[in-house]
Design an enzyme around this catalytic site. Sequence first.
Site, PDB file in Angstrom:
ATOM      1  N   THR A 142     -25.275 -36.940  56.391  1.00  0.00           N
ATOM      2  CA  THR A 142     -26.496 -36.161  56.652  1.00  0.00           C
ATOM      3  C   THR A 142     -26.385 -35.425  57.988  1.00  0.00           C
ATOM      4  O   THR A 142     -26.865 -34.298  58.130  1.00  0.00           O
ATOM      5  CB  THR A 142     -27.723 -37.091  56.631  1.00  0.00           C
ATOM      6  OG1 THR A 142     -27.702 -37.825  55.399  1.00  0.00           O
ATOM      7  CG2 THR A 142     -29.018 -36.318  56.712  1.00  0.00           C
TER       8      THR A 142
ATOM      9  N   THR B 261     -39.788 -27.458  32.193  1.00  0.00           N
ATOM     10  CA  THR B 261     -40.153 -28.789  32.678  1.00  0.00           C
ATOM     11  C   THR B 261     -41.669 -28.929  32.684  1.00  0.00           C
ATOM     12  O   THR B 261     -42.387 -27.944  32.885  1.00  0.00           O
ATOM     13  CB  THR B 261     -39.543 -29.040  34.079  1.00  0.00           C
ATOM     14  OG1 THR B 261     -39.747 -30.397  34.434  1.00  0.00           O
ATOM     15  CG2 THR B 261     -40.138 -28.149  35.149  1.00  0.00           C
ATOM     16  N   THR B 262     -42.134 -30.126  32.431  1.00  0.00           N
ATOM     17  CA  THR B 262     -43.576 -30.376  32.367  1.00  0.00           C
ATOM     18  C   THR B 262     -44.241 -30.078  33.712  1.00  0.00           C
ATOM     19  O   THR B 262     -43.704 -30.423  34.771  1.00  0.00           O
ATOM     20  CB  THR B 262     -43.819 -31.844  31.955  1.00  0.00           C
ATOM     21  OG1 THR B 262     -43.222 -32.036  30.681  1.00  0.00           O
ATOM     22  CG2 THR B 262     -45.288 -32.175  31.890  1.00  0.00           C
TER      23      THR B 262
ATOM     24  N   ARG C  63     -26.426 -46.235  50.735  1.00  0.00           N
ATOM     25  CA  ARG C  63     -27.838 -46.120  51.086  1.00  0.00           C
ATOM     26  C   ARG C  63     -28.625 -47.311  50.572  1.00  0.00           C
ATOM     27  O   ARG C  63     -28.522 -47.674  49.402  1.00  0.00           O
ATOM     28  CB  ARG C  63     -28.442 -44.841  50.499  1.00  0.00           C
ATOM     29  CG  ARG C  63     -27.851 -43.572  51.100  1.00  0.00           C
ATOM     30  CD  ARG C  63     -28.272 -42.338  50.309  1.00  0.00           C
ATOM     31  NE  ARG C  63     -27.417 -41.207  50.639  1.00  0.00           N
ATOM     32  CZ  ARG C  63     -27.740 -40.258  51.519  1.00  0.00           C
ATOM     33  NH1 ARG C  63     -28.900 -40.306  52.142  1.00  0.00           N
ATOM     34  NH2 ARG C  63     -26.907 -39.275  51.772  1.00  0.00           N
TER      35      ARG C  63
ATOM     36  N   SER D  26     -26.162 -17.414  54.113  1.00  0.00           N
ATOM     37  CA  SER D  26     -26.807 -18.718  54.189  1.00  0.00           C
ATOM     38  C   SER D  26     -26.543 -19.367  55.540  1.00  0.00           C
ATOM     39  O   SER D  26     -25.390 -19.479  55.980  1.00  0.00           O
ATOM     40  CB  SER D  26     -26.252 -19.586  53.044  1.00  0.00           C
ATOM     41  OG  SER D  26     -26.762 -20.890  53.106  1.00  0.00           O
TER      42      SER D  26
ATOM     43  N   LYS E  31     -44.690 -33.056  52.025  1.00  0.00           N
ATOM     44  CA  LYS E  31     -44.513 -33.521  53.409  1.00  0.00           C
ATOM     45  C   LYS E  31     -45.869 -33.442  54.118  1.00  0.00           C
ATOM     46  O   LYS E  31     -46.721 -34.269  53.835  1.00  0.00           O
ATOM     47  CB  LYS E  31     -43.361 -32.779  54.056  1.00  0.00           C
ATOM     48  CG  LYS E  31     -42.043 -33.255  53.401  1.00  0.00           C
ATOM     49  CD  LYS E  31     -40.778 -32.532  53.787  1.00  0.00           C
ATOM     50  CE  LYS E  31     -39.611 -33.118  52.962  1.00  0.00           C
ATOM     51  NZ  LYS E  31     -38.395 -32.323  53.034  1.00  0.00           N
TER      52      LYS E  31
ATOM     53  N   HIS F 249     -40.618 -27.975  56.539  1.00  0.00           N
ATOM     54  CA  HIS F 249     -40.989 -28.864  57.654  1.00  0.00           C
ATOM     55  C   HIS F 249     -41.993 -28.218  58.599  1.00  0.00           C
ATOM     56  O   HIS F 249     -42.201 -28.706  59.709  1.00  0.00           O
ATOM     57  CB  HIS F 249     -39.740 -29.318  58.416  1.00  0.00           C
ATOM     58  CG  HIS F 249     -38.906 -30.247  57.610  1.00  0.00           C
ATOM     59  ND1 HIS F 249     -39.196 -31.580  57.467  1.00  0.00           N
ATOM     60  CD2 HIS F 249     -37.830 -30.018  56.826  1.00  0.00           C
ATOM     61  CE1 HIS F 249     -38.320 -32.147  56.665  1.00  0.00           C
ATOM     62  NE2 HIS F 249     -37.476 -31.210  56.252  1.00  0.00           N
TER      63      HIS F 249
ATOM     64  N   SER G 118     -34.701 -29.979  59.990  1.00  0.00           N
ATOM     65  CA  SER G 118     -35.330 -31.298  60.095  1.00  0.00           C
ATOM     66  C   SER G 118     -34.508 -32.348  60.820  1.00  0.00           C
ATOM     67  O   SER G 118     -35.050 -33.371  61.199  1.00  0.00           O
ATOM     68  CB  SER G 118     -35.681 -31.810  58.709  1.00  0.00           C
ATOM     69  OG  SER G 118     -34.520 -32.226  58.040  1.00  0.00           O
TER      70      SER G 118
ATOM     71  N   THR H 147     -43.224 -27.052  50.628  1.00  0.00           N
ATOM     72  CA  THR H 147     -43.426 -28.276  49.837  1.00  0.00           C
ATOM     73  C   THR H 147     -44.871 -28.747  49.970  1.00  0.00           C
ATOM     74  O   THR H 147     -45.529 -28.471  50.977  1.00  0.00           O
ATOM     75  CB  THR H 147     -42.482 -29.401  50.299  1.00  0.00           C
ATOM     76  OG1 THR H 147     -42.651 -30.533  49.431  1.00  0.00           O
ATOM     77  CG2 THR H 147     -42.775 -29.846  51.713  1.00  0.00           C
TER      78      THR H 147
HETATM   79  C1  LIG Z   1     -37.384 -32.120  51.827  1.00  0.00           C
HETATM   80  C2  LIG Z   1     -36.819 -30.722  51.840  1.00  0.00           C
HETATM   81  C3  LIG Z   1     -36.857 -29.908  50.704  1.00  0.00           C
HETATM   82  C4  LIG Z   1     -37.272 -30.448  49.371  1.00  0.00           C
HETATM   83  O1  LIG Z   1     -38.648 -30.603  49.278  1.00  0.00           O
HETATM   84  P1  LIG Z   1     -39.223 -31.741  48.302  1.00  0.00           P
HETATM   85  O2  LIG Z   1     -40.608 -31.304  48.029  1.00  0.00           O
HETATM   86  O3  LIG Z   1     -39.094 -33.029  49.029  1.00  0.00           O
HETATM   87  O4  LIG Z   1     -38.361 -31.727  47.082  1.00  0.00           O
HETATM   88  C5  LIG Z   1     -36.471 -28.592  50.813  1.00  0.00           C
HETATM   89  N1  LIG Z   1     -36.027 -28.084  51.978  1.00  0.00           N
HETATM   90  C6  LIG Z   1     -35.940 -28.849  53.090  1.00  0.00           C
HETATM   91  C7  LIG Z   1     -35.445 -28.238  54.345  1.00  0.00           C
HETATM   92  C8  LIG Z   1     -36.314 -30.192  53.047  1.00  0.00           C
HETATM   93  O5  LIG Z   1     -36.185 -30.962  54.135  1.00  0.00           O
END
Ligand SMILES: *Cc1c(COP(=O)(O)O)cnc(C)c1O
Length: 407
Positions: free
Chosen positions: A362, A276-277, A21, A136, A247, A216, A188, A244
């Site tokens: 990927t 974790t902080t 990469r 899953s 994104k 997503h 995605s 998240t």
């Molecule tokens: C990017 C992604 C995550 C992780 O989210 P981040 O906030 O980037 O760590 C989790 N699940 C899927 C399907 C993703 O594409």
Amino acid sequence: MHYNSFFEAQLQQLRDNGNYRVFADLERHKGAFPYATNRNGTDAREVTIWCSNDYLGMGQHPAVLNAMHKALDISGAGAGGTRNISGTTHNHVLLERELADLHDKEDALLFTSGYVSNWAALSTLASRMPDCLILSDALNHASMIEGIRHSRAQCQVWRHNDIAHLEELLAAQPLDRPKLIAFESVYSMDGDIAPIADICDLAERYNAMTYLDEVHAVGLYGPRGGGIAEREGLMDRITVIEGTLGKAFGVVGGYITSTAAICDFIRSFASGFIFTTALPPAVAAGAAASIQHLKASNAERELQRARVAEVRRKLSKAGIPHVENPSHIIPVMVGDPVKCKFISDTLMDEFGIYIQPINYPTVPKGTERLRITPSPVHSPEDVERLVAALGVLWTRCQLSRVSMAAE
Ligand SMILES: *Cc1c(COP(=O)(O)O)cnc(C)c1O
């Protein structure tokens, strides 16, 4: 063992297989997304980014930036601790309220990223429910797979989006065995969408919990940006919705929303939450502002949809093969790892267009692709330049064109 030569040899193997990469060094220009400066050694050039997950350009939205500046001036840089030890700032409390409201759930829990939220929530739930079985989807994200693996619970993988296969696995289990169905809404790499209502039907019939990754989809779908489950009126039927802030919301961080008991349970037992902080308060403030804005505004979603349709239409007209799907993700299929990398490199070098190539592991071998994510910040001229450049490279690489139905 000579440690360093071991590592070097492993890296060389990656290079030989074409899986090494290389990251593009980018400086995004606030107020001028999707444009950025790309640096390579002493070279610097202006490029247009076409593969960002900042799907709506919220990373430069004035409402988000103002909230971040304000919180920075009020509270300073970091949170100062874990959530348990002085790190729960008022901005975290407000953001969790905003998230619970977004998904119409009793409560929400923030994590430092979406990856951590999946890893921590799934591993905690599955390891602490006695004899839990996880079902899953075959294409689940690495963060879910790692969380499931860490739980050491039994896991059965169902064929991607295959409801009949899921039912077969569920029906073979005792009704009272704890079961957790883990899946995503928008996948995605192909941009396809899970049959969420059917999965909820099965979960109810076979007494299973549901865990939905809407990473997503949040911000992008549903009248308030609550995701596909909001759009389809299904949020109340999903046990845990995960998302998240990095994104479409344009900042960083991850979260789950669920019942008060489940959020409290994960808050109390998940190592990846506890030790974790906490996120910086300014990050929490920016994310809350982004969510608030997208709850009330459809303008970004509408413009994005129009741009996606325009790119699809122009690609079809040029005969460049792309996957038709019901989402905002446009996979342009190259089907060859060397050509895929070559097209990506040449787009950058000759045309100032940045699209990261997506190769194995990927995606499966033979399905190498360019994953294009049009956004409201791309102009019609950007679209013209993109499709023209792809047309030139399609010819140069002797890739075949297809005739696709006009949309
Ligand atoms: C990017 C992604 C995550 C992780 O989210 P981040 O906030 O980037 O760590 C989790 N699940 C899927 C399907 C993703 O594409």
